[in-house]
Scaffold this motif. Structure first.
Motif, short mmCIF file in Angstrom:
data_model
loop_
_atom_site.label_atom_id
_atom_site.label_comp_id
_atom_site.label_asym_id
_atom_site.label_seq_id
_atom_site.Cartn_x
_atom_site.Cartn_y
_atom_site.Cartn_z
N THR A 135 0.81 -1.22 0.00
CA THR A 135 0.00 0.00 0.00
C THR A 135 0.84 1.26 0.00
OG1 THR A 135 -0.11 0.19 2.42
CG2 THR A 135 -1.76 -1.22 1.36
N GLY A 136 2.08 1.15 0.45
CA GLY A 136 2.94 2.32 0.56
C GLY A 136 2.73 3.13 1.81
N GLY A 137 1.68 2.77 2.57
CA GLY A 137 1.41 3.47 3.82
C GLY A 137 1.99 2.72 5.00
N ALA A 184 7.89 6.29 -17.63
CA ALA A 184 6.52 6.79 -17.51
C ALA A 184 6.47 8.26 -17.12
CB ALA A 184 5.77 5.96 -16.45
N ALA A 185 7.34 8.66 -16.18
CA ALA A 185 7.29 10.04 -15.68
C ALA A 185 8.59 10.34 -14.95
CB ALA A 185 6.11 10.23 -14.73
N THR A 186 8.93 11.64 -14.92
CA THR A 186 10.11 12.12 -14.21
C THR A 186 9.67 13.18 -13.21
OG1 THR A 186 11.49 11.72 -16.14
CG2 THR A 186 12.39 13.15 -14.44
N TYR A 187 10.15 13.04 -11.97
CA TYR A 187 9.85 13.99 -10.90
C TYR A 187 11.15 14.56 -10.35
CZ TYR A 187 5.06 12.04 -10.48
OH TYR A 187 3.77 11.62 -10.70
N ALA A 195 6.03 11.34 -6.17
CA ALA A 195 6.37 10.29 -7.12
C ALA A 195 6.00 8.92 -6.58
CB ALA A 195 7.87 10.34 -7.43
N GLN A 196 6.29 8.68 -5.30
CA GLN A 196 5.94 7.39 -4.71
C GLN A 196 4.42 7.23 -4.63
OE1 GLN A 196 7.62 5.61 -1.33
NE2 GLN A 196 9.74 5.87 -1.97
N ALA A 197 3.70 8.30 -4.33
CA ALA A 197 2.24 8.21 -4.28
C ALA A 197 1.68 7.83 -5.65
CB ALA A 197 1.65 9.53 -3.80
N ALA A 198 2.22 8.42 -6.70
CA ALA A 198 1.78 8.10 -8.06
C ALA A 198 2.15 6.67 -8.42
CB ALA A 198 2.39 9.07 -9.06
N PHE A 199 3.34 6.24 -8.00
CA PHE A 199 3.81 4.88 -8.26
C PHE A 199 2.90 3.87 -7.59
CE2 PHE A 199 6.44 1.22 -7.05
CZ PHE A 199 7.07 0.91 -8.24
N ILE A 200 2.56 4.11 -6.32
CA ILE A 200 1.71 3.20 -5.56
C ILE A 200 0.31 3.12 -6.16
CG2 ILE A 200 0.62 2.84 -3.30
CD1 ILE A 200 3.21 4.38 -2.21
N ASN A 252 8.08 2.93 -15.69
CA ASN A 252 8.95 3.30 -14.58
C ASN A 252 8.91 4.80 -14.29
OD1 ASN A 252 10.82 0.72 -14.02
ND2 ASN A 252 10.46 0.88 -16.22
N ILE A 253 9.07 5.13 -13.01
CA ILE A 253 9.15 6.52 -12.57
C ILE A 253 10.58 6.81 -12.12
CG2 ILE A 253 8.42 8.16 -10.79
CD1 ILE A 253 5.69 6.84 -10.83
#
Length: 360
Positions: free
Chosen positions: A67-69, A332-335, A343-348, A355-356
């Motif tokens: 979940t990342g949380g 996929a995206a660069t932050y 970035a981690q929130a979007a990944f999760i 890949n981010i």
């Protein structure tokens, strides 16, 4: 070349939620010890291991999906990939692309200026094949979510490519994980490989690397991401979790399942394997607890392989594939580093396909 004494770094302060990642603008810059190099980080990829290590998901006390949380309980003795404690504060990030700017004793100074990507597996130089003597970059030592990072000289792999720094930072963890899985499963051109979670970093790498071996590839992904997955070249794309997988596959005979998803759908994957088929696993983002019928396993002569610590040759091979244009990045995206939490929130949330990467 004059180097600063301090640097910008995103530092993980302990197990828990996204708030545990704290940006520091004056973190001490590391210096390379004997046998090490100092890399000026141009880009660093984000992977499930970063999320799972921060949250403590690897602990046996956690039975939920990634979940990342924060979790209610994280075992103090086994919260990392290796089943051991981690030392905080820790700079995470295993997938660096950057330039060597200094070297420690025993390292050829001619390496200064090399463009490199990092091999995340930290091995005993005197016993590199011993899995019990391995660590992981960003876990057992500080990694690349910073302006500078040190690593063993042997883990800084030179690369000659026209790809951007961000594109090159997508390869190390995801693609080495995928290649390790396919190697363990002994995938050849005679196989048909089913890839759950094909829109993720490892899933997309599995599609490309299995195709490189000449295998037929069936991808599972949410329908909104089918167009992106199609660019990776699978022979067939199905919805993420068909109600009747056997019917959805039609006449396809699946000899290998390459899985990083797990979760409640898992038994469906095992049920469609051909007699003598192989299941290889390097993740369980949908949940580590599955329903397993031993009769399916032994009556159909299946082989199961776990895959974590990879052979030292894998990264060398990947660099050859990259330089030859045989595999391509799935960026996929660069932050910016300051937005690593976002970035981690979007990944999760799986907002992106592929890949981010973060950049200092």
């Amino acid at each position: 070349m004059s180097l600063p004494d301090t640097m910008k770094a995103m530092v993980t302060m302990g197990h828990g939620g996204l708030e545990q990642m704290v940006l520091h603008n004056d973190w001490p810059r590391p210096a390379p010890a004997a046998g090490e190099v100092l890399i000026k980080v141009a880009a660093c990829g984000l992977n499930n291991t970063d999320v799972n290590t921060r949250s403590g998901w690897y602990s046996k006390t956690v039975t939920d999906a990634t979940t990342g949380g924060a979790f209610e309980e994280v075992g103090e003795e086994d919260p990392t990939w290796g089943g051991n404690p981690i030392t905080f504060p820790r700079i995470q990030g295993a997938d660096i692309c950057g330039q060597i700017v200094a070297v420690g004793d025993g390292v050829d100074r001619a390496r200064i200026g090399e463009r490199v990507i990092t091999d995340g597996w930290l091995r005993d130089p005197d016993d590199p094949g011993n899995m019990d003597k391995t660590g992981y970059y960003g876990s057992e030592r500080d990694g690349g979510f910073a302006e500078y990072a040190t690593t063993l000289a042997v883990n800084a792999v030179p690369i000659n490519s026209d790809l951007s720094d961000a594109e090159l930072a997508t390869f190390s963890c995801s693609y080495s994980t995928a290649e390790g899985m396919l190697t363990r499963a002994k995938v050849t051109a005679r196989d048909t490989v089913l890839v759950p979670g094909a829109s993720g970093g490892v899933g997309g790498a599995l599609v490309q690397l299995a195709k490189r071996r000449g295998a037929r590839v069936i991808a599972l992904a949410s329908e909104a991401k089918h167009a992106d997955v199609a660019e990776l070249g699978p022979n067939m794309i199905l919805p993420r979790a068909p109600e009747n997988l056997r019917a959805a596959l039609g006449d396809e005979k699946i000899t290998v399942v390459a899985d990083v998803v797990g979760g409640p759908y898992w038994s469906n994957l095992i049920d469609i394997l051909e007699r003598g088929g192989r299941y290889t696993c390097s993740g369980a983002i949908a949940g580590p607890m599955v329903e397993f019928d031993l009769r399916t396993f032994y009556l159909r002569d299946l082989t199961f392989t776990g895959s974590t610590v990879i052979d030292p040759q894998v990264m060398q091979n990947l660099v050859k594939y990259i330089e030859a244009g045989e595999i391509k990045p799935a960026l996929a995206a660069t932050y910016p580093l300051e937005e690593l939490r976002e970035a981690q929130a979007a990944f999760i949330a799986k907002q992106h396909t592929g890949n981010i990467v973060v950049t200092p």
